[in-house]
Design a protein around this motif. Structure first.
Motif, PDB file in Angstrom:
ATOM      1  N   GLU A 218      11.021   0.184  -7.706  1.00  0.00           N
ATOM      2  CA  GLU A 218       9.627   0.942  -7.746  1.00  0.00           C
ATOM      3  C   GLU A 218       9.087   0.675  -6.234  1.00  0.00           C
ATOM      4  O   GLU A 218       8.905  -0.352  -5.818  1.00  0.00           O
ATOM      5  CB  GLU A 218       8.650  -0.035  -8.592  1.00  0.00           C
ATOM      6  CG  GLU A 218       8.973   0.147 -10.034  1.00  0.00           C
ATOM      7  CD  GLU A 218       8.769   1.599 -10.679  1.00  0.00           C
ATOM      8  OE1 GLU A 218       7.706   1.938 -10.310  1.00  0.00           O
ATOM      9  OE2 GLU A 218       9.590   2.061 -11.376  1.00  0.00           O
ATOM     10  N   VAL A 219       8.937   1.744  -5.625  1.00  0.00           N
ATOM     11  CA  VAL A 219       8.466   1.935  -4.366  1.00  0.00           C
ATOM     12  C   VAL A 219       7.399   2.722  -4.102  1.00  0.00           C
ATOM     13  O   VAL A 219       7.221   4.054  -4.717  1.00  0.00           O
ATOM     14  CB  VAL A 219       9.636   2.381  -3.308  1.00  0.00           C
ATOM     15  CG1 VAL A 219       9.166   2.654  -2.059  1.00  0.00           C
ATOM     16  CG2 VAL A 219      10.786   1.682  -3.406  1.00  0.00           C
ATOM     17  N   SER A 220       6.293   2.405  -3.537  1.00  0.00           N
ATOM     18  CA  SER A 220       5.107   3.222  -3.353  1.00  0.00           C
ATOM     19  C   SER A 220       5.059   3.297  -1.740  1.00  0.00           C
ATOM     20  O   SER A 220       5.478   2.367  -1.182  1.00  0.00           O
ATOM     21  CB  SER A 220       3.842   2.518  -3.699  1.00  0.00           C
ATOM     22  OG  SER A 220       3.508   1.031  -3.108  1.00  0.00           O
ATOM     23  N   LEU A 221       4.419   4.380  -1.418  1.00  0.00           N
ATOM     24  CA  LEU A 221       4.494   4.834  -0.008  1.00  0.00           C
ATOM     25  C   LEU A 221       3.111   4.820   0.446  1.00  0.00           C
ATOM     26  O   LEU A 221       2.235   5.140  -0.271  1.00  0.00           O
ATOM     27  CB  LEU A 221       5.097   6.046   0.274  1.00  0.00           C
ATOM     28  CG  LEU A 221       6.638   5.950  -0.234  1.00  0.00           C
ATOM     29  CD1 LEU A 221       7.351   7.652   0.043  1.00  0.00           C
ATOM     30  CD2 LEU A 221       7.516   5.177   1.049  1.00  0.00           C
ATOM     31  N   PRO A 222       2.643   4.542   1.786  1.00  0.00           N
ATOM     32  CA  PRO A 222       3.605   4.182   2.879  1.00  0.00           C
ATOM     33  C   PRO A 222       3.863   2.490   2.893  1.00  0.00           C
ATOM     34  O   PRO A 222       3.182   1.898   2.010  1.00  0.00           O
ATOM     35  CB  PRO A 222       2.910   4.444   4.032  1.00  0.00           C
ATOM     36  CG  PRO A 222       1.374   4.183   3.717  1.00  0.00           C
ATOM     37  CD  PRO A 222       1.371   4.734   2.107  1.00  0.00           C
ATOM     38  N   GLN A 223       5.063   2.400   3.469  1.00  0.00           N
ATOM     39  CA  GLN A 223       5.483   0.799   4.043  1.00  0.00           C
ATOM     40  C   GLN A 223       5.669   0.813   5.032  1.00  0.00           C
ATOM     41  O   GLN A 223       6.536   1.461   5.843  1.00  0.00           O
ATOM     42  CB  GLN A 223       6.704   0.549   2.911  1.00  0.00           C
ATOM     43  CG  GLN A 223       6.694   0.622   1.189  1.00  0.00           C
ATOM     44  CD  GLN A 223       5.474  -0.425   0.879  1.00  0.00           C
ATOM     45  OE1 GLN A 223       5.481  -1.656   1.549  1.00  0.00           O
ATOM     46  NE2 GLN A 223       4.904   0.011  -0.092  1.00  0.00           N
ATOM     47  N   LEU A 224       5.217  -0.448   5.723  1.00  0.00           N
ATOM     48  CA  LEU A 224       5.526  -0.707   7.214  1.00  0.00           C
ATOM     49  C   LEU A 224       6.368  -1.874   7.239  1.00  0.00           C
ATOM     50  O   LEU A 224       6.159  -2.874   6.600  1.00  0.00           O
ATOM     51  CB  LEU A 224       3.969  -1.054   7.744  1.00  0.00           C
ATOM     52  CG  LEU A 224       4.002  -1.364   9.165  1.00  0.00           C
ATOM     53  CD1 LEU A 224       4.459  -0.043   9.936  1.00  0.00           C
ATOM     54  CD2 LEU A 224       2.458  -1.775   9.702  1.00  0.00           C
ATOM     55  N   PHE A 225       7.237  -2.053   8.320  1.00  0.00           N
ATOM     56  CA  PHE A 225       8.122  -2.956   8.530  1.00  0.00           C
ATOM     57  C   PHE A 225       7.802  -3.305  10.260  1.00  0.00           C
ATOM     58  O   PHE A 225       7.768  -2.492  10.972  1.00  0.00           O
ATOM     59  CB  PHE A 225       9.500  -2.533   8.222  1.00  0.00           C
ATOM     60  CG  PHE A 225       9.860  -2.624   7.094  1.00  0.00           C
ATOM     61  CD1 PHE A 225      10.533  -3.792   6.511  1.00  0.00           C
ATOM     62  CD2 PHE A 225       9.466  -1.529   6.185  1.00  0.00           C
ATOM     63  CE1 PHE A 225      10.816  -3.825   4.972  1.00  0.00           C
ATOM     64  CE2 PHE A 225      10.018  -1.708   4.840  1.00  0.00           C
ATOM     65  CZ  PHE A 225      10.652  -2.774   4.330  1.00  0.00           C
ATOM     66  N   VAL A 226       7.643  -4.563  10.557  1.00  0.00           N
ATOM     67  CA  VAL A 226       7.482  -5.072  11.899  1.00  0.00           C
ATOM     68  C   VAL A 226       8.625  -5.838  12.223  1.00  0.00           C
ATOM     69  O   VAL A 226       8.697  -7.127  11.525  1.00  0.00           O
ATOM     70  CB  VAL A 226       5.989  -5.557  12.331  1.00  0.00           C
ATOM     71  CG1 VAL A 226       6.103  -6.176  13.695  1.00  0.00           C
ATOM     72  CG2 VAL A 226       5.061  -4.512  11.924  1.00  0.00           C
ATOM     73  N   ARG A 227       9.398  -5.889  13.240  1.00  0.00           N
ATOM     74  CA  ARG A 227      10.456  -6.732  13.676  1.00  0.00           C
ATOM     75  C   ARG A 227      11.256  -6.934  12.386  1.00  0.00           C
ATOM     76  O   ARG A 227      12.159  -8.071  12.040  1.00  0.00           O
ATOM     77  CB  ARG A 227      10.128  -7.955  14.168  1.00  0.00           C
ATOM     78  CG  ARG A 227       9.469  -7.776  15.614  1.00  0.00           C
ATOM     79  CD  ARG A 227       9.032  -9.406  15.949  1.00  0.00           C
ATOM     80  NE  ARG A 227       8.153  -9.168  17.095  1.00  0.00           N
ATOM     81  CZ  ARG A 227       6.653  -9.423  17.135  1.00  0.00           C
ATOM     82  NH1 ARG A 227       6.200  -9.729  15.918  1.00  0.00           N
ATOM     83  NH2 ARG A 227       6.068  -9.138  17.874  1.00  0.00           N
TER      84      ARG A 227
END
Length: 193
Positions: free
Chosen positions: A82-91
């Motif tokens: 189950e993925v909702s967008l947007p998704q942010l990744f840092v490092r």
């Protein structure tokens, strides 16, 4: 320094979120989003987050799940089915989705967290793709089929992705900002004239 980084990352990740795998490329800010307008609210959320990051003048990688299946599979592997967008990744660490990014931005914590990813310039429009990061395949013109002279029949194109698109070569080479500036992938590109 490592303990400070761990404290900062712990501060930005809520404890009730499920454990997610980290990105293999952990040196950049990566945003998974969609450019499809099929679900208007998701599209609006993605545009808002992109606008926030651009307003903060952050160099970030954009991974549009609509333009490439590999990005959708990648985000599903990281977050589950189950993925909702947007998704942010840092490092390489998951920061959160739309609501989390809005909360961090309104409190000023997002700006502090991403301060080291600020580019010193306003982003220019890519001359190859207009910042869409993909171009129509030059072999099949996006149809996934082309005529082969050597066998005198129509063949399936295996150069482009499932949507008939190729990654923009100008963006990949970093030629968006030609004056010792960072492109959206965080690379410095120098031009000699």
């Amino acid at each position: 320094m490592k303990t400070l980084l761990k404290k900062v990352l712990r501060m930005f990740t809520s404890s009730n979120e499920k454990q997610v795998n980290s990105l293999p490329d952990n040196k950049h800010v990566v945003l998974y989003y969609t450019s499809s307008k099929v679900i208007p609210q998701t599209y609006a959320d993605c545009c808002t987050v992109i606008s926030i990051l651009e307003t903060l003048n952050i160099s970030f990688q954009q991974r549009d799940v609509f333009l490439g299946r590999k990005y959708l599979e990648e985000i599903k592997d990281l977050l589950g089915k189950e993925v909702s967008l947007p998704q942010l990744f840092v490092r390489g660490k998951h920061v959160g989705g739309y609501q989390r990014i809005l909360e961090l931005n309104q409190s000023g914590k997002l700006k502090k967290m991403l301060n080291c990813y600020r580019s010193g310039n306003l982003r220019e429009l890519c001359k190859g793709c207009g910042n869409l990061r993909h171009i129509v395949c030059f072999v099949c013109s996006g149809s996934k089929r082309f005529y082969r002279d050597d066998i005198d029949e129509i063949a399936r194109c295996n150069i482009c992705n499932e949507n008939g698109l190729l990654p923009c070569h100008v963006c990949l080479m970093g030629a968006v900002n030609p004056k010792n500036q960072r492109n959206s992938f965080g690379r410095v590109w120098r031009w000699s004239i």
